[in-house]
Motif scaffolding. Sequence first.
Motif, PDB file in Angstrom:
ATOM      1  N   LEU A  50      21.851   5.678   7.671  1.00  0.00           N
ATOM      2  CA  LEU A  50      20.540   5.670   7.017  1.00  0.00           C
ATOM      3  C   LEU A  50      19.915   4.288   7.099  1.00  0.00           C
ATOM      4  O   LEU A  50      18.730   4.144   7.443  1.00  0.00           O
ATOM      5  CB  LEU A  50      20.695   6.098   5.555  1.00  0.00           C
ATOM      6  N   HIS A  51      20.695   3.273   6.818  1.00  0.00           N
ATOM      7  CA  HIS A  51      20.200   1.896   6.869  1.00  0.00           C
ATOM      8  C   HIS A  51      19.763   1.531   8.286  1.00  0.00           C
ATOM      9  O   HIS A  51      18.707   0.916   8.484  1.00  0.00           O
ATOM     10  CB  HIS A  51      21.297   0.940   6.380  1.00  0.00           C
ATOM     11  N   GLU A  52      20.541   1.903   9.274  1.00  0.00           N
ATOM     12  CA  GLU A  52      20.190   1.596  10.666  1.00  0.00           C
ATOM     13  C   GLU A  52      18.883   2.261  11.068  1.00  0.00           C
ATOM     14  O   GLU A  52      18.016   1.628  11.679  1.00  0.00           O
ATOM     15  CB  GLU A  52      21.325   2.052  11.590  1.00  0.00           C
ATOM     16  N   ARG A  53      18.710   3.552  10.722  1.00  0.00           N
ATOM     17  CA  ARG A  53      17.485   4.266  11.081  1.00  0.00           C
ATOM     18  C   ARG A  53      16.266   3.630  10.407  1.00  0.00           C
ATOM     19  O   ARG A  53      15.224   3.449  11.033  1.00  0.00           O
ATOM     20  CB  ARG A  53      17.580   5.740  10.668  1.00  0.00           C
ATOM     21  N   GLU A  54      16.408   3.308   9.124  1.00  0.00           N
ATOM     22  CA  GLU A  54      15.245   2.812   8.401  1.00  0.00           C
ATOM     23  C   GLU A  54      14.863   1.400   8.837  1.00  0.00           C
ATOM     24  O   GLU A  54      13.673   1.060   8.852  1.00  0.00           O
ATOM     25  CB  GLU A  54      15.492   2.900   6.895  1.00  0.00           C
ATOM     26  N   CYS A  55      15.841   0.600   9.197  1.00  0.00           N
ATOM     27  CA  CYS A  55      15.495  -0.722   9.717  1.00  0.00           C
ATOM     28  C   CYS A  55      14.897  -0.617  11.120  1.00  0.00           C
ATOM     29  O   CYS A  55      14.070  -1.446  11.507  1.00  0.00           O
ATOM     30  CB  CYS A  55      16.726  -1.632   9.696  1.00  0.00           C
ATOM     31  N   ARG A  56      15.271   0.403  11.859  1.00  0.00           N
ATOM     32  CA  ARG A  56      14.632   0.639  13.151  1.00  0.00           C
ATOM     33  C   ARG A  56      13.170   1.032  12.946  1.00  0.00           C
ATOM     34  O   ARG A  56      12.289   0.666  13.721  1.00  0.00           O
ATOM     35  CB  ARG A  56      15.385   1.728  13.922  1.00  0.00           C
ATOM     36  N   VAL A  57      12.906   1.778  11.869  1.00  0.00           N
ATOM     37  CA  VAL A  57      11.522   2.128  11.521  1.00  0.00           C
ATOM     38  C   VAL A  57      10.717   0.873  11.225  1.00  0.00           C
ATOM     39  O   VAL A  57       9.554   0.746  11.630  1.00  0.00           O
ATOM     40  CB  VAL A  57      11.499   3.089  10.312  1.00  0.00           C
ATOM     41  N   VAL A  58      11.320  -0.074  10.520  1.00  0.00           N
ATOM     42  CA  VAL A  58      10.626  -1.330  10.218  1.00  0.00           C
ATOM     43  C   VAL A  58      10.255  -2.053  11.508  1.00  0.00           C
ATOM     44  O   VAL A  58       9.143  -2.562  11.658  1.00  0.00           O
ATOM     45  CB  VAL A  58      11.505  -2.222   9.317  1.00  0.00           C
ATOM     46  N   LEU A  59      11.189  -2.099  12.453  1.00  0.00           N
ATOM     47  CA  LEU A  59      10.907  -2.720  13.739  1.00  0.00           C
ATOM     48  C   LEU A  59       9.788  -1.985  14.480  1.00  0.00           C
ATOM     49  O   LEU A  59       8.869  -2.603  15.025  1.00  0.00           O
ATOM     50  CB  LEU A  59      12.163  -2.735  14.605  1.00  0.00           C
ATOM     51  N   LEU A  60       9.879  -0.653  14.494  1.00  0.00           N
ATOM     52  CA  LEU A  60       8.877   0.131  15.212  1.00  0.00           C
ATOM     53  C   LEU A  60       7.496  -0.044  14.595  1.00  0.00           C
ATOM     54  O   LEU A  60       6.482  -0.077  15.303  1.00  0.00           O
ATOM     55  CB  LEU A  60       9.267   1.610  15.214  1.00  0.00           C
ATOM     56  N   SER A  61       7.444  -0.173  13.275  1.00  0.00           N
ATOM     57  CA  SER A  61       6.147  -0.274  12.613  1.00  0.00           C
ATOM     58  C   SER A  61       5.402  -1.550  12.990  1.00  0.00           C
ATOM     59  O   SER A  61       4.194  -1.643  12.808  1.00  0.00           O
ATOM     60  CB  SER A  61       6.314  -0.190  11.095  1.00  0.00           C
ATOM     61  N   ALA A  62       6.118  -2.535  13.514  1.00  0.00           N
ATOM     62  CA  ALA A  62       5.437  -3.729  14.017  1.00  0.00           C
ATOM     63  C   ALA A  62       4.672  -3.423  15.296  1.00  0.00           C
ATOM     64  O   ALA A  62       3.713  -4.107  15.632  1.00  0.00           O
ATOM     65  CB  ALA A  62       6.450  -4.848  14.261  1.00  0.00           C
ATOM     66  N   ALA A  63       5.091  -2.364  16.003  1.00  0.00           N
ATOM     67  CA  ALA A  63       4.455  -1.998  17.269  1.00  0.00           C
ATOM     68  C   ALA A  63       3.466  -0.849  17.125  1.00  0.00           C
ATOM     69  O   ALA A  63       2.510  -0.754  17.903  1.00  0.00           O
ATOM     70  CB  ALA A  63       5.521  -1.627  18.301  1.00  0.00           C
ATOM     71  N   ALA A  64       3.685   0.037  16.126  1.00  0.00           N
ATOM     72  CA  ALA A  64       2.795   1.195  15.991  1.00  0.00           C
ATOM     73  C   ALA A  64       3.008   1.879  14.655  1.00  0.00           C
ATOM     74  O   ALA A  64       4.092   1.804  14.066  1.00  0.00           O
ATOM     75  CB  ALA A  64       3.035   2.195  17.121  1.00  0.00           C
ATOM     76  N   ASP A  65       1.971   2.550  14.203  1.00  0.00           N
ATOM     77  CA  ASP A  65       2.078   3.481  13.082  1.00  0.00           C
ATOM     78  C   ASP A  65       2.214   4.870  13.676  1.00  0.00           C
ATOM     79  O   ASP A  65       1.452   5.255  14.576  1.00  0.00           O
ATOM     80  CB  ASP A  65       0.837   3.400  12.192  1.00  0.00           C
ATOM     81  N   VAL A  66       3.194   5.623  13.200  1.00  0.00           N
ATOM     82  CA  VAL A  66       3.467   6.954  13.742  1.00  0.00           C
ATOM     83  C   VAL A  66       3.450   7.953  12.599  1.00  0.00           C
ATOM     84  O   VAL A  66       4.139   7.757  11.586  1.00  0.00           O
ATOM     85  CB  VAL A  66       4.838   6.995  14.455  1.00  0.00           C
ATOM     86  N   ALA A  67       2.657   9.024  12.745  1.00  0.00           N
ATOM     87  CA  ALA A  67       2.545   9.986  11.652  1.00  0.00           C
ATOM     88  C   ALA A  67       2.095  11.340  12.180  1.00  0.00           C
ATOM     89  O   ALA A  67       1.427  11.428  13.223  1.00  0.00           O
ATOM     90  CB  ALA A  67       1.563   9.486  10.595  1.00  0.00           C
ATOM     91  N   PHE A  68       2.469  12.394  11.455  1.00  0.00           N
ATOM     92  CA  PHE A  68       1.901  13.709  11.712  1.00  0.00           C
ATOM     93  C   PHE A  68       0.553  13.758  11.005  1.00  0.00           C
ATOM     94  O   PHE A  68       0.458  13.511   9.800  1.00  0.00           O
ATOM     95  CB  PHE A  68       2.819  14.808  11.179  1.00  0.00           C
TER      96      PHE A  68
END
Length: 298
Positions: free
Chosen positions: A152-170
């Motif tokens: 869970l921690h790994e996935r959510e920190c990957r989200v933090v990294l990704l959010s620097a490059a893009a916002d992703v949403a349905f």
Amino acid sequence: MNPPRGPRVAAAVLIAAVLAGLAACAPPAAPGATPGPDLPDGITVELQQLRSDVAARQAEVLVTNGTDQTLVVGTVEMEDPRFDAAATRVAVRDSTIPPGRSVGIRIQLPPAACDDVPASATATVSLDYTLGDTGGRASVPIDDPLDFVAPLHERECRVVLLSAAADVAFTGFEASPPGRPATLELTITPTGAGNAAIRSIQTTNLLTFAAAGGDTADAHALDVELTPGATEPVAVALPLVPLRCDPHAVQEDKRGTIFDLGVEIDGEPGEIELAASEDMRGEILTWVADWCGFGSQP
């Protein structure tokens, strides 16, 4: 190297509102539950996450009373350096645990902490208790036998990294009549920082993607490159069909609208979870019921 803090992709790490529910009795803890050196002999604690806890980002402290007296547990807090605050119990109440029984006390997990987290990070639980005529406050290490915290921690920190490059949403859902695919809109809004890509989106336990010729696919390719300087939003129409049509799959759904996205950040592949909002989740489940022909059932 630990990822920096940053904004989160909200849909991926959606934290549900704190629920007010009763902690239910559970079977005795499996062997391996952590004996608490500061707890009375016979009292053990263990961390677990049930399927029903996942969408709300909750977990349970399973407390087992192996004594011959009644145990009462009040305040419960879990400290873990992988989270940016203490995880506290959802329902502010006391839990009474008869001799020989176990109770899962639900706690709300705070946002992930992604700076300078040691690889050997472990959790400690503190609880107020009364056992017979005695009581106190104990702080003891707590095991995670299902090993859900680290992923869970790994996935959510990957989200933090990704959010620097893009916002992703349905960003939209359009229902369809039976036999035809619905449309789930995924919007990727680059920040211009680049160095990332959204490669694919995978099926869930309830939903899959329509493919050519009426077939279905376990994953839908996206291959959206987030290049430096790009800021134009990219909208992707995902052709959605139910993976299954048994009524209980909808009525008991917990993760049917949480999708895994294959991503690449600085050349490193991985996955994040992306969830539909609660309103959109309701629309999708209603559509599945109508599409499958049992929409009039409660």
